[in-house]
Design a protein around this motif. Structure first.
Motif, PDB file in Angstrom:
ATOM      1  N   VAL A   5       0.861  -1.187   0.000  1.00  0.00           N
ATOM      2  CA  VAL A   5       0.000   0.000   0.000  1.00  0.00           C
ATOM      3  C   VAL A   5       0.896   1.234   0.000  1.00  0.00           C
ATOM      4  O   VAL A   5       1.785   1.372   0.841  1.00  0.00           O
ATOM      5  N   HIS A  29      -3.609  -0.069  -3.709  1.00  0.00           N
ATOM      6  CA  HIS A  29      -4.258  -1.001  -2.789  1.00  0.00           C
ATOM      7  C   HIS A  29      -5.038  -2.003  -3.617  1.00  0.00           C
ATOM      8  O   HIS A  29      -5.810  -1.624  -4.487  1.00  0.00           O
ATOM      9  N   SER A  47     -10.909  -6.637   2.098  1.00  0.00           N
ATOM     10  CA  SER A  47      -9.865  -5.678   2.451  1.00  0.00           C
ATOM     11  C   SER A  47      -9.964  -4.515   1.479  1.00  0.00           C
ATOM     12  O   SER A  47      -9.443  -4.575   0.368  1.00  0.00           O
ATOM     13  N   VAL A  49     -10.064  -0.017   1.149  1.00  0.00           N
ATOM     14  CA  VAL A  49      -9.969   1.305   1.753  1.00  0.00           C
ATOM     15  C   VAL A  49     -11.404   1.794   1.803  1.00  0.00           C
ATOM     16  O   VAL A  49     -12.064   1.925   0.772  1.00  0.00           O
ATOM     17  N   TRP A  92      -6.298   7.695   4.531  1.00  0.00           N
ATOM     18  CA  TRP A  92      -7.034   6.563   3.977  1.00  0.00           C
ATOM     19  C   TRP A  92      -7.218   5.545   5.097  1.00  0.00           C
ATOM     20  O   TRP A  92      -6.252   5.179   5.768  1.00  0.00           O
ATOM     21  N   ASP A  94      -8.403   1.692   6.189  1.00  0.00           N
ATOM     22  CA  ASP A  94      -8.537   0.342   5.656  1.00  0.00           C
ATOM     23  C   ASP A  94      -9.476  -0.464   6.550  1.00  0.00           C
ATOM     24  O   ASP A  94      -9.596  -0.196   7.749  1.00  0.00           O
ATOM     25  N   ASP A  95     -10.131  -1.482   5.970  1.00  0.00           N
ATOM     26  CA  ASP A  95     -11.019  -2.370   6.730  1.00  0.00           C
ATOM     27  C   ASP A  95     -10.355  -2.999   7.945  1.00  0.00           C
ATOM     28  O   ASP A  95     -10.994  -3.224   8.964  1.00  0.00           O
TER      29      ASP A  95
END
Length: 109
Positions: A5, A29, A47, A49, A92, A94-95
């Motif tokens: 990333v 990503h 997964s 963003v 950003w 992410d999950d």
């Protein structure tokens, strides 16, 4: 943390007071939707963003919520007015809870 990333941002280094500038952002990503299966038939975990924000001197410029249908390597282009010198902060989310942050300064003359 997702592998590989890398956030990138492009904006002018200088501007005149009150100018509207164009900002371009891209984050590398892979963006897994959680619906694909691997070679063994197991579901690849989601997964993505899921949120992108930009602030200028602590004030919100843009706040975007993203869903699984977003493409890999999401790219955003938007405009912002710069009344004074300052710092843009791009974030950003992410999950998996990772947060990627990049700051860029602009000088107003």
């Amino acid at each position: 943390m997702a592998k590989g990333v890398r956030p990138r941002v492009k904006l002018p280094k200088t501007a005149a007071a009150g100018d509207t500038i164009t900002i371009r952002t891209l984050i590398n990503h892979k963006m897994e939707s959680g619906q694909r299966k691997d070679d063994d038939g197991n579901i690849v975990p989601r997964s993505i963003v899921n949120r992108f924000t930009a602030e200028f001197n602590g004030q919100s410029v843009i706040d975007v919520q993203m869903e699984p249908a977003i493409s890999s390597n999401p790219y955003f282009q938007f405009e912002a007015r710069v009344p004074e010198s300052g710092e843009f902060v791009f974030t950003w989310h992410d999950d998996d809870g990772d947060v990627y942050v990049l700051s860029k300064r602009i000088e107003v003359g």
